[in-house]
Design an enzyme around this catalytic site. Structure first.
Site, mmCIF file in Angstrom:
data_model
loop_
_atom_site.group_PDB
_atom_site.id
_atom_site.type_symbol
_atom_site.label_atom_id
_atom_site.label_comp_id
_atom_site.label_asym_id
_atom_site.label_seq_id
_atom_site.Cartn_x
_atom_site.Cartn_y
_atom_site.Cartn_z
ATOM 1 N N GLU A 123 0.973 -1.121 -0.122
ATOM 2 C CA GLU A 123 -0.542 -0.397 -0.166
ATOM 3 C C GLU A 123 0.838 1.060 -0.222
ATOM 4 O OE1 GLU A 123 -0.402 -2.607 2.074
ATOM 5 O OE2 GLU A 123 -1.763 -2.984 2.889
ATOM 6 N N ALA A 252 11.361 -38.567 -4.512
ATOM 7 C CA ALA A 252 11.500 -39.333 -5.366
ATOM 8 C C ALA A 252 11.567 -40.277 -5.858
ATOM 9 C CB ALA A 252 13.381 -38.493 -6.772
ATOM 10 N N ARG A 282 13.074 -24.980 -3.607
ATOM 11 C CA ARG A 282 14.155 -24.731 -3.129
ATOM 12 C C ARG A 282 13.943 -23.483 -3.127
ATOM 13 N NH1 ARG A 282 19.600 -28.607 -3.844
ATOM 14 N NH2 ARG A 282 18.710 -30.807 -3.246
ATOM 15 N N THR A 294 20.483 -39.483 5.241
ATOM 16 C CA THR A 294 21.141 -39.251 3.954
ATOM 17 C C THR A 294 22.078 -38.095 3.515
ATOM 18 O OG1 THR A 294 18.664 -38.086 3.534
ATOM 19 C CG2 THR A 294 19.699 -37.004 2.079
ATOM 20 N N ARG A 305 20.184 -24.729 -7.836
ATOM 21 C CA ARG A 305 21.091 -24.384 -8.765
ATOM 22 C C ARG A 305 20.149 -24.291 -10.020
ATOM 23 N NH1 ARG A 305 23.313 -28.374 -5.637
ATOM 24 N NH2 ARG A 305 22.494 -30.402 -7.257
ATOM 25 N N GLU A 365 13.833 -32.998 2.055
ATOM 26 C CA GLU A 365 14.135 -33.717 1.306
ATOM 27 C C GLU A 365 14.728 -34.726 1.590
ATOM 28 O OE1 GLU A 365 15.224 -32.648 -2.673
ATOM 29 O OE2 GLU A 365 15.801 -30.338 -2.681
ATOM 30 N N LEU A 370 12.900 -39.738 7.996
ATOM 31 C CA LEU A 370 12.703 -37.785 8.662
ATOM 32 C C LEU A 370 11.394 -37.415 8.004
ATOM 33 C CD1 LEU A 370 13.518 -35.261 10.157
ATOM 34 C CD2 LEU A 370 13.964 -34.858 8.184
HETATM 35 N N1 LIG Z 1 14.911 -40.427 -3.684
HETATM 36 C C1 LIG Z 1 14.671 -39.047 -2.830
HETATM 37 O O1 LIG Z 1 14.065 -38.106 -3.137
HETATM 38 C C2 LIG Z 1 15.755 -39.963 -1.743
HETATM 39 C C3 LIG Z 1 16.043 -40.401 -1.088
HETATM 40 N N2 LIG Z 1 16.831 -40.535 -0.471
HETATM 41 C C4 LIG Z 1 17.681 -42.575 0.275
HETATM 42 O O2 LIG Z 1 17.082 -42.362 1.250
HETATM 43 C C5 LIG Z 1 18.399 -43.319 2.211
HETATM 44 C C6 LIG Z 1 18.478 -42.854 3.646
HETATM 45 O O3 LIG Z 1 17.206 -42.538 4.348
HETATM 46 P P1 LIG Z 1 17.163 -42.320 6.060
HETATM 47 O O4 LIG Z 1 18.076 -42.728 6.587
HETATM 48 O O5 LIG Z 1 16.025 -42.487 6.393
HETATM 49 O O6 LIG Z 1 17.882 -40.950 5.613
HETATM 50 P P2 LIG Z 1 17.004 -39.877 6.935
HETATM 51 O O7 LIG Z 1 17.813 -37.858 5.991
HETATM 52 O O8 LIG Z 1 15.501 -40.158 6.929
HETATM 53 O O9 LIG Z 1 17.673 -39.658 7.830
HETATM 54 C C7 LIG Z 1 17.480 -40.433 9.466
HETATM 55 C C8 LIG Z 1 17.936 -39.980 10.035
HETATM 56 O O10 LIG Z 1 17.483 -38.678 10.664
HETATM 57 C C9 LIG Z 1 17.826 -38.932 12.122
HETATM 58 N N3 LIG Z 1 16.600 -38.667 12.730
HETATM 59 C C10 LIG Z 1 15.996 -37.196 12.739
HETATM 60 N N4 LIG Z 1 14.840 -36.928 14.013
HETATM 61 C C11 LIG Z 1 14.424 -38.287 13.366
HETATM 62 C C12 LIG Z 1 12.744 -38.664 13.666
HETATM 63 N N5 LIG Z 1 11.668 -37.494 14.539
HETATM 64 N N6 LIG Z 1 13.035 -40.206 13.944
HETATM 65 C C13 LIG Z 1 13.998 -40.851 13.630
HETATM 66 N N7 LIG Z 1 14.843 -39.824 13.156
HETATM 67 C C14 LIG Z 1 15.777 -38.805 12.904
HETATM 68 C C15 LIG Z 1 18.099 -40.070 12.081
HETATM 69 O O11 LIG Z 1 19.490 -39.660 12.835
HETATM 70 P P3 LIG Z 1 20.613 -39.821 13.977
HETATM 71 O O12 LIG Z 1 20.573 -41.697 14.351
HETATM 72 O O13 LIG Z 1 21.403 -38.827 13.666
HETATM 73 O O14 LIG Z 1 19.039 -39.463 15.072
HETATM 74 C C16 LIG Z 1 17.794 -40.859 11.399
HETATM 75 O O15 LIG Z 1 18.770 -41.986 11.448
HETATM 76 C C17 LIG Z 1 19.408 -42.717 1.306
HETATM 77 O O16 LIG Z 1 19.890 -43.730 0.503
HETATM 78 C C18 LIG Z 1 19.251 -41.219 0.272
HETATM 79 O O17 LIG Z 1 19.986 -42.057 -0.873
HETATM 80 C C19 LIG Z 1 17.368 -39.843 0.648
HETATM 81 C C20 LIG Z 1 16.673 -38.083 0.142
HETATM 82 C C21 LIG Z 1 15.443 -38.342 -1.196
HETATM 83 N N1 LIG Z 2 17.437 -39.350 -5.403
HETATM 84 C C1 LIG Z 2 16.987 -37.924 -6.694
HETATM 85 C C2 LIG Z 2 17.048 -36.383 -5.351
HETATM 86 N N2 LIG Z 2 17.264 -36.595 -3.891
HETATM 87 C C3 LIG Z 2 17.525 -35.659 -2.866
HETATM 88 O O1 LIG Z 2 18.390 -35.114 -3.712
HETATM 89 C C4 LIG Z 2 19.399 -34.414 -2.558
HETATM 90 C C5 LIG Z 2 20.882 -34.191 -3.371
HETATM 91 O O2 LIG Z 2 21.258 -32.833 -4.106
HETATM 92 P P1 LIG Z 2 22.189 -31.988 -4.345
HETATM 93 O O3 LIG Z 2 23.847 -32.649 -3.602
HETATM 94 O O4 LIG Z 2 21.909 -30.039 -4.064
HETATM 95 O O5 LIG Z 2 21.997 -32.229 -5.402
HETATM 96 C C6 LIG Z 2 19.692 -35.647 -1.348
HETATM 97 O O6 LIG Z 2 20.578 -36.266 -1.376
HETATM 98 C C7 LIG Z 2 18.199 -35.819 -2.121
HETATM 99 O O7 LIG Z 2 17.703 -35.687 -0.754
HETATM 100 N N3 LIG Z 2 16.383 -35.797 -5.726
HETATM 101 C C8 LIG Z 2 15.382 -35.870 -6.583
HETATM 102 O O8 LIG Z 2 14.909 -34.607 -7.008
HETATM 103 N N4 LIG Z 2 15.773 -36.663 -7.436
HETATM 104 C C9 LIG Z 2 16.595 -37.775 -7.555
HETATM 105 O O9 LIG Z 2 16.313 -38.366 -8.276
#
Ligand SMILES: NC(=O)C1=CN([C@@H]2O[C@H](COP(=O)(O)OP(=O)(O)OC[C@H]3O[C@@H](n4cnc5c(N)ncnc54)[C@H](OP(=O)(O)O)[C@@H]3O)[C@@H](O)[C@H]2O)C=CC1
Ligand SMILES: Nc1c(N[C@@H]2O[C@H](COP(=O)(O)O)[C@@H](O)[C@H]2O)[nH]c(=O)[nH]c1=O
Length: 490
Positions: A123, A252, A282, A294, A305, A365, A370
């Site tokens: 405004e 994903a 993002r 992760t 990016r 992500e 999580l």
């Molecule tokens: N395709 C996709 O979009 C994506 C795929 N991925 C894949 O997923 C896999 C990783 O999975 P994941 O281990 O589940 O990853 P997360 O990122 O979900 O991490 C899990 C960890 O988060 C911590 N945490 C924080 N808050 C909580 C809560 N409230 N409850 C439980 N744990 C919590 C714990 O760690 P702590 O022990 O430190 O407390 C837990 O071990 C990889 O293979 C990665 O490549 C990951 C992201 C995106």
């Molecule tokens: N594998 C996967 C994703 N993965 C997500 O992207 C993160 C990697 O981010 P950066 O390192 O910034 O490029 C990875 O940790 C996970 O959270 N995202 C997607 O759109 N498609 C994909 O196939």
């Protein structure tokens, strides 16, 4: 043609005979807001029959502003105000707001929009632009009330052309009396006679501008294109109403719902178009959240990016959650914004803390652990799921345990959109609202980078961050010394 607030002025809009609003009339605006779609339905009919419109208005108190009573010029101006609002940043503590000033006969006088915390509100921006067009250069038309830099109404731009004019604004004019001056007062001081807005400001300290305007004799109407504005600032409105950032969980997955292959690799499940869309999202977020799992497996950068790898202008803050914290050498330590780590599993507390820092949107992500914990806790507002036409099989499902054992407990969602991005599908879904759902309006909502000192205390939650630090400077860099559990890195 000009008129002082609350006085009649004949006009093509047929607004001359509308009686000045009184506060009680404004108080009923929520009823109007509940049927906003109707408001835009029949403008053509009204354009053809201005006499009929004037008659309708004169016999219809503003409190009962009906579909027929919204002039087409107002609808058009609101559409323009929505467009203007989108010039402002989609992230940050303040919403995107647009404003159009109209003469009493519906001619556009000036436009404005909000460019983010610390800059003039829409405004005031419009009034300033009007002043710049109409006042001699000697007059300081650049100052405004609604900025951090310019306090008090003494610097309000009061161009003569604003007297008797109409302000069409997407959000209820703010009512702040703090570091920033209230827009409601700026409009009153400028002599605006009538205000149309779409959506009420849910902020405890910023809301209420409509009542202030009405009490000063300004005719005030709300609910114009409210559905559109609700959609365009949905994330900010939700955050302000709930008192925590708007949480989007993104993943994903393969067609069979896997987020990674059996060995944990997941780069890449989706193609370049889908990933470009992720980066655009993002860059519109305040924060990107990942778990330590992760972080350990992917070592993500979490920057926003272009497909060529250039950093986008706005970078979200990387937030890592989990007891393990951020390991030395992690890529997030090279992020242009200092990363935050929360060595906890207390997700409501994390979100409280982020809200207190001024974050209104959180883009999650992963990973599956999580995301599932947030969903199980009912802390997710939106899912953005990219599905690739590939199969992975194996144990690494996109979600783990949600605490659901039977179909009766299934989480019901509604699809908001379904799109093809290159070879991949993008599905956007939101939790289905149940009749029993109650929208929580907190007393701590703030706008314009004010932080309400009562907000964290009100919830009784915290992660060890000093109250004073959180209350006075939401984005202050917190050193590990001050906060054993929460700190920014580098
Ligand atoms: N395709 C996709 O979009 C994506 C795929 N991925 C894949 O997923 C896999 C990783 O999975 P994941 O281990 O589940 O990853 P997360 O990122 O979900 O991490 C899990 C960890 O988060 C911590 N945490 C924080 N808050 C909580 C809560 N409230 N409850 C439980 N744990 C919590 C714990 O760690 P702590 O022990 O430190 O407390 C837990 O071990 C990889 O293979 C990665 O490549 C990951 C992201 C995106
Ligand atoms: N594998 C996967 C994703 N993965 C997500 O992207 C993160 C990697 O981010 P950066 O390192 O910034 O490029 C990875 O940790 C996970 O959270 N995202 C997607 O759109 N498609 C994909 O196939």
């Amino acid at each position: 043609m000009t008129a002082a607030p609350g006085t009649d002025s004949s006009s093509l809009l047929g607004l001359a005979s509308v009686a000045p609003a009184v506060p009680s009339e404004v108080a009923t605006r929520s009823a109007l807001a509940s049927t906003p779609g109707l408001l835009a339905a029949t403008p053509g009919l009204l354009a053809a029959t201005p006499g009929l419109l004037a008659a309708t208005l004169s016999s219809t108190p503003p409190s009962a502003l009906s579909t027929e009573a919204v002039p087409p010029a107002i609808i058009a101006a609101m559409r323009r105000a929505i467009e203007l609002s989108q010039n402002g940043p989609a992230w940050g503590i303040n919403p995107q707001v647009g404003c159009v000033l109209l003469s009493p006969d519906g001619e556009t006088l000036a436009e404005g929009w909000h460019r983010g915390a610390g800059t003039p509100h829409a405004e005031v921006d419009a009034l300033t632009n009007l002043a710049a067009m109409t006042l001699p250069p000697a007059t300081d038309a650049s100052a405004s009330t609604c900025t951090d830099a310019a306090p008090a109404a003494s610097t309000t731009p009061t161009p003569a052309a604003a007297r008797g004019a109409i302000a069409v604004v997407t959000l209820e004019p703010c009512n702040h009396v703090g570091r920033t001056g209230p827009c409601s007062q700026a409009l009153i001081a400028a002599g605006i006679a009538e205000v149309y807005f779409a959506v009420s400001d849910p902020g405890a300290s910023s809301g209420g501008g409509a009542d202030t305007l009405a009490a000063a004799g300004v005719r005030v109407h709300s609910g114009v294109l409210a559905d559109e504005v609700e959609q365009s600032i949905h994330s900010w409105l939700t955050a302000t109403r709930t008192g925590r950032p708007f949480v989007t969980v993104k993943w994903a997955s393969s067609l069979d719902g896997r987020a990674a292959a059996a060995d944990g690799t997941s780069q890449w499940v989706t193609g370049s178009d889908a990933r470009a869309d992720v980066h655009a999202r993002r860059s519109r977020s305040d924060a990107i959240l990942v778990g330590t799992g992760t972080l350990a497996i992917d070592d993500p950068s979490l920057t926003a990016r272009t497909p060529e790898g250039t950093l986008l202008p706005h970078q979200p803050v990387a937030v890592v959650i989990g007891e393990r914290g951020i390991h030395p050498g992690a890529a997030v330590l090279d992020h242009p914004e200092p990363a935050l780590e929360f060595r906890t599993h207390d997700l409501p507390a994390v979100l409280d803390d982020l809200f207190a820092r001024g974050f209104r949107s959180a883009f999650v992500e992963g990973g599956p652990t999580l995301a599932s914990a947030l969903l199980a806790a009912g802390l997710v507002d939106e899912l953005v799921v990219y599905v690739a036409p590939l199969l992975l099989g194996g144990p690494r499902t996109a979600l783990t345990d949600l605490g659901i054992t039977s179909m009766v407990d299934a989480r019901q969602l509604d699809f908001v959109s379904v799109d093809l991005l290159g070879p991949d599908l993008r599905l956007v879904a939101r939790p289905r609202r149940r009749a029993t759902d109650v929208t929580t309006t907190t007393s701590r909502a703030v706008t314009d980078d004010h932080t309400d000192a009562s907000s964290r205390a009100a919830t009784g939650r915290g992660l060890g961050l000093g109250e004073a630090a959180a209350a006075t400077s939401p984005l202050t860099l917190v050193t590990p010394k001050e906060t054993p559990d929460v700190h920014r890195n580098h």
